[in-house]
Design an enzyme around this catalytic site. Structure first.
Site, PDB file in Angstrom:
ATOM      1  CG  HIS A 179     -22.790  -0.357 -45.747  1.00 15.77           C
ATOM      2  ND1 HIS A 179     -22.968   1.016 -45.803  1.00 15.77           N
ATOM      3  CD2 HIS A 179     -21.721  -0.563 -44.940  1.00 15.77           C
ATOM      4  CE1 HIS A 179     -22.049   1.612 -45.058  1.00 15.77           C
ATOM      5  NE2 HIS A 179     -21.269   0.673 -44.535  1.00 15.77           N
ATOM      6  CB  CYS A 231     -18.322  -1.155 -43.658  1.00 15.57           C
ATOM      7  SG  CYS A 231     -18.776  -2.181 -42.237  1.00 15.57           S
TER       8      CYS A 231
END
Length: 230
Positions: free
Chosen positions: A165, A181
């Site tokens: 992301h 992440c």
């Protein structure tokens, strides 16, 4: 409402979290100075603060993996989009801090533009124990921690809860900062998003070696493509 604190922009300082007491104050109360939410500098007004080695580049990458595959080297903080013929685009990334690194072979299961953020309950409990109150849900937008794009990583048809992301903290690229992440600058995650469809194979190289054997060698900047394109 997010405001620019006088004097902070020149110093390049950012306060990104509201105080716990301010968030916990009951409706209608008049918080004292200690309870007022910390003001922040809007992301759009902040310099990028990214080291040159983590800027997006065209590189020569020798690998046995097929074109279209994504290789994430969490040790060196790089993500490669393989283009075939020993070519790749290399992006700088931020990765998991100590205890949050992982490895494996996954796929992009779904994608979202300006995604909303629903932090896992465990993350909310963990941060609350540190005095950081984070929302159960946050709409997508400029100040959302997931940034401009998100690519959700699946394994065996199930969401791993990990994702690639963007970030509203571009100065963290090249660092171990996340809860597992893979974060990228917004302009980079948008660039990758447009080139990596749902179903893309993603190899994450990190602790545990669960990705198996992966052969690749970064031979540096592809000078001809950098100068002339292609």
């Amino acid at each position: 409402m997010i405001k620019l604190m006088p004097g902070l922009a020149a110093a390049g300082l950012v306060l990104s979290l509201m105080s716990t007491s301010a968030l916990a104050a009951p409706a209608g109360s008049a918080p004292d100075n200690a309870q007022r939410p910390a003001q922040v500098v809007r992301v759009a007004q902040m310099p990028k603060y990214v080291k040159p080695e983590f800027k997006r580049k065209k590189v020569r990458l020798v690998t046995t993996e097929a074109a279209g595959t994504v290789i994430i080297d969490t040790n060196n903080k790089y993500l490669y989009l393989i283009e075939g013929n020993n070519r790749a685009t290399r992006y700088g990334i931020g990765v998991g801090r100590d205890g949050f690194g992982w490895s494996g072979v996954v796929k992009i299961g779904r994608k979202a533009e300006w995604p909303a953020w629903t932090p896992p309950a465990e993350m909310r409990r963990r941060e609350a124990a540190k005095g950081h109150i984070i929302p159960a849900y946050q709409e997508g937008g400029e100040d959302n921690p997931l940034g401009a794009r998100a690519m959700y990583l699946y394994q065996g048809g199930r969401d791993t809860i990990f994702r690639i992301h963007g970030t509203n903290q571009p100065w963290t690229i090249g660092l171990n900062m996340s809860s597992g992440c893979i974060r990228m600058m917004n302009e980079d995650v948008t660039h990758l998003y447009d080139r990596a469809p749902v179903g893309t194979k993603v190899i994450v190289i990190g602790p545990g070696n669960k990705q198996g054997k992966v052969a690749f060698e970064d031979r540096g900047i592809d000078v001809l493509r950098t100068l002339f394109g292609g």
